[in-house]
Every structure is written in C-alpha cells, then in structure tokens.
Design an enzyme around this catalytic site. Sequence first.
Site, PDB file in Angstrom:
ATOM      1  N   HIS A 208       0.831  -1.210   0.000  1.00 28.18           N
ATOM      2  CA  HIS A 208       0.000   0.000   0.000  1.00 28.18           C
ATOM      3  C   HIS A 208       0.865   1.259   0.000  1.00 28.18           C
ATOM      4  CE1 HIS A 208      -3.642   2.374   1.258  1.00 28.18           C
ATOM      5  NE2 HIS A 208      -2.694   3.149   1.752  1.00 28.18           N
ATOM      6  N   GLU A 209       1.784   1.338   0.952  1.00 25.65           N
ATOM      7  CA  GLU A 209       2.643   2.528   1.028  1.00 25.65           C
ATOM      8  C   GLU A 209       3.592   2.590  -0.167  1.00 25.65           C
ATOM      9  OE1 GLU A 209       1.714   4.679   3.029  1.00 25.65           O
ATOM     10  OE2 GLU A 209       0.488   3.404   4.341  1.00 25.65           O
TER      11      GLU A 209
ATOM     12  N   HIS B  65       1.921   4.515  -2.888  1.00 30.21           N
ATOM     13  CA  HIS B  65       2.080   5.962  -2.681  1.00 30.21           C
ATOM     14  C   HIS B  65       3.459   6.412  -3.162  1.00 30.21           C
ATOM     15  CE1 HIS B  65      -1.549   7.025  -0.513  1.00 30.21           C
ATOM     16  NE2 HIS B  65      -1.337   6.130   0.446  1.00 30.21           N
TER      17      HIS B  65
ATOM     18  N   GLU C 281      -4.495   7.842  -3.068  1.00 32.88           N
ATOM     19  CA  GLU C 281      -4.959   6.565  -2.523  1.00 32.88           C
ATOM     20  C   GLU C 281      -5.336   5.580  -3.627  1.00 32.88           C
ATOM     21  OE1 GLU C 281      -4.568   5.576   0.373  1.00 32.88           O
ATOM     22  OE2 GLU C 281      -4.195   7.431   1.473  1.00 32.88           O
TER      23      GLU C 281
END
Length: 508
Positions: free
Chosen positions: A272-273, A276, A302
Amino acid sequence: MSTVELAVSSPLKRFREIISQIKQYEEILGVVYWDMRTGAPRKGIELRSEAVGALSSETFKLSTSSELGELLAKLNEPEIQAELSEIDRRLVEESTKEYERNRKIPPELHREYVVLTSQAESAWEEAKENNDFAGFVPYLEKIVAINRRFIELWGVKSTPYDTLLDMYEPGLTTVELDRLFGELRARLVPLAEQIANAKDKPDTSFLEGTFDKEAQKTFSKLILKEMGYDFEAGRLDESVHPFATGLSIGDVRITTRYLTDDITSALFGTIHEGGHALYEQNIDPELARTTLSTGTSMGIHESQSRLWENMVGRSLGFWKRYLPDLKAHFPGQLDNVTAEQFYRGINVVQPSLIRIEADELTYNLHIMIRYEIEKMLFNEDLNPRDLPEVWNKKYSEALGITPSTDSEGVLQDVHWSGGAFGYFPSYSLGNMYGAQMVDVARREIPDLDDQIASGQLLPLKEWLTKQVYQYGKLLQPAEIIERISGKPLQSSYLCDYLENKYREIYRL
C-alpha cells in the site's frame, strides 16, 4: 526580449525563488516529522514540537508574505498569464489558492496548531498503546476547535465539512460523495450478505502462526523492488501506523508495521505505502523544487496505494508468481498451500474492527463510518468526548460488531491526531479511481494479468507513470480520470470489479 517578456521574467524568477524556498523548508519539516514517527525519544517530543512550530512559522510567513501576494497579483494579469508556460500557469494558480487560504489564518494560530498536532501524534501513540481515550481527548478537543475556527476564517462552503473535504479532494462536495457512497452501499451490502451466506468459504488456517519479523522485512523489501520502488530514492522503516512521506522526488520514505502473528499486515501495508511512493518517485523532474511535485489529490494518491495493494497484491496472478518466494522466507509454514488457496485466504470477507486490516469489500464501510462521524463533528457540532459512543454504535449498526476497547475502536487511526479531517473519504475514492484506471489499463495492455502472473510488474508501473505519476499536481483529479477513461469518476467500475472477483472466490 519584448516588453511583455521583460515584465514576466523578473517577477516569475522571484516567485520561483520563494516557492523553491518554501519547498525546501517543507522538506526539512518532513524529515523531522518522519523522525518523530519512527523512533524519536518521547521525552524530546515537546521541545521538538516547538522547533517544528518555529520552522513552520517561517514557512508560513513566506507563504503569506506581502511580496508573494504582489508577485501573484502581477503573474495573474491576463497579458502575463498568456506568456507563462503550462507549468508556471498551474504553479501560479495553485499558489494563489494556497495564498488566499493561508493569509486568512493568524500566524499565532497557525503556530499553535502546528505545535499542538506535533505533540498530539505522540500523545495518540501513547493513548492507543494504553487504551486511554480520556488522555487523548484534551488534544482532540483543541484540534477540532481550531479546525472549526479555520473553517470560519476560510468561509463555509455548502457545509462546514465541505470546506475540509476540498482540502484533500478539490472540487468534491458532500452531495456528490453521498451519491457515490449511496451507490456503493446499494451494490456492496447485498454482495456482502450473499458472501455471509455462502457455503464454500475460504480456508484461512494457514495464515495462523508465528511469522519471523526479520523474514517479513526481507520479503517486504523484495516485493517493493519488484514493484519498481527505488531504494536509492527511499527507504523502508517501521512505525505504529504505516505511512509514506515524499520529501522530494529523490527521497520518498515509507514505513510499515510488523505483527509476528499476522503475516498479511506488514505485507499489504508495505505494498500500500509502496503504491504511494511510486507516485512520488516518478513525478516529472521539471516539477522538482515546486509545490506541484506531489500528488494532485489524496483520492488520486490513494488510488495508487489501493490499486497496488488490492488489484495487484491480492490478485491470483500475483501469488502464482510470488507464493514460492514467500514460502522460501518462511520454510515449513506454508509448504502445502497452493496459490489459489492463498489467494482465497487473503481475500476472505468478514466484518472486522480494524480498518487497515479489513477485507477489500467491507473496507468501504469503515470509510463511510468515519465520513459520517466527521460530518457530525463539523456539521452537527458533535462533542469529541462522545466519539467512542458514536463510533461503537455505528460499527454495531454497519458491521454487526462492537469494539471491546477504544484502542481497537476510535483510537485505531492516526489521522485525527494530525488534524486530517476530510481525508478518510480519499480511501474509497481511491478504490473507485483505481478500478476505473485498471479497467482502461487492461484494455490498453491486453496481457496485463499474464504479465503480473509472470512477475512483470514494471509495465504497469510505466503505464501509471505515463497516465498519472509524471503529472504530479499539474493536472486536477477530474482531468486525470477524464484523460484516462474519457469519463468522470464513477462507482460502477469498483462495484463491477468487486462483484466479479468475490462471486468467483465464494463460488456464488
């Protein structure tokens, strides 16, 4: 050089110098914030927060200075605008919006707020660790009160909460968000009910056990490299709540959280990160040293983290390729698990208390709960002291479960300690943006799923760089999704994706 060109060059040069200086200060502050959330001694937080307040005040003075205001007025003149490059026009537009917003805030109130939120994030960590909402309430009350004051100073849009929402997703309103969330509910709640009644449920027993923390770290780094994350322009660390911070194009850091009894937490938190980070690492270098070298909105940001975490990281093809690597990192623990079993196990749907560990389907209900609570805080003056009661009631109504402690309830997220009211909707918006993007990517890259199944993740990263990453804040969110799909943001892509995926998994 013509008279007009001369009139442009001097103010533009000085404007660029000020913007560059603001960006440099923000980078230094970013390093300090990263340090405060990845291991800075707690006893130093109070004094460090004051130092943060001092540097933030200098940045604020620059961003609200009369000189900057005069330069922006000059650069917004029609004949000057006509001579500016696309980048400079957008930079002037964005800087003007920020200038008009910032100059309405008294400097002493800004400094008070920066110091408060710096201290509050550490206070939240301690409160979460000790299940002590009462100890965190004084910070939260002040943060909410100052945000209410900010809204008054900025000017209320359709509702007070709309004013905050616009900070994270420019142009979005609660009316539009209520419609999108209503559409999601109408299709996803019945799907969740069908799944709850399904007879063929995935086995998750192989996810139980103790998973070595160092092995998790090694595997997390392996997956980040496969995604195209540049470790020479970033690093992976550990924190209570996973986050990414883009200091510059050449320094984008991420953190994750390792749980020895849950192999999926760090794994999907890291992916997830990493999503980003891919965004921030691949912005056009021409935007460096400007305030355009960041994501255009939190919804688009996101979309990348959620796309990589779920549509790639939780796909069957991904695990056909990477399950053998995972097994090698945890010898003897997953030996008899097939890729399909693992895929079904990590996509199990069931009501849960913790947002960041929620399944892809019910995750959106977690976001809707937070959205409804935030609207109550700012449109209905909900007292922050009453948050646990409201939180628990909404979880009981929406998911049929109630937190037994505030640590697994109202204290689970870091966002409110930093004053990020209006941020939470970005996660579900990201799910919608991401599904719409992937629908187009599959049509433009017909063998995309085969590429993922063979470990070729870079073609997708390159496609996203071309479509999203390179632009930074040069384009608005609506422009991004319209350019990619030819349509405005729609909920149907996410609903179609989730229905197709979970009907297959649960064999409905």
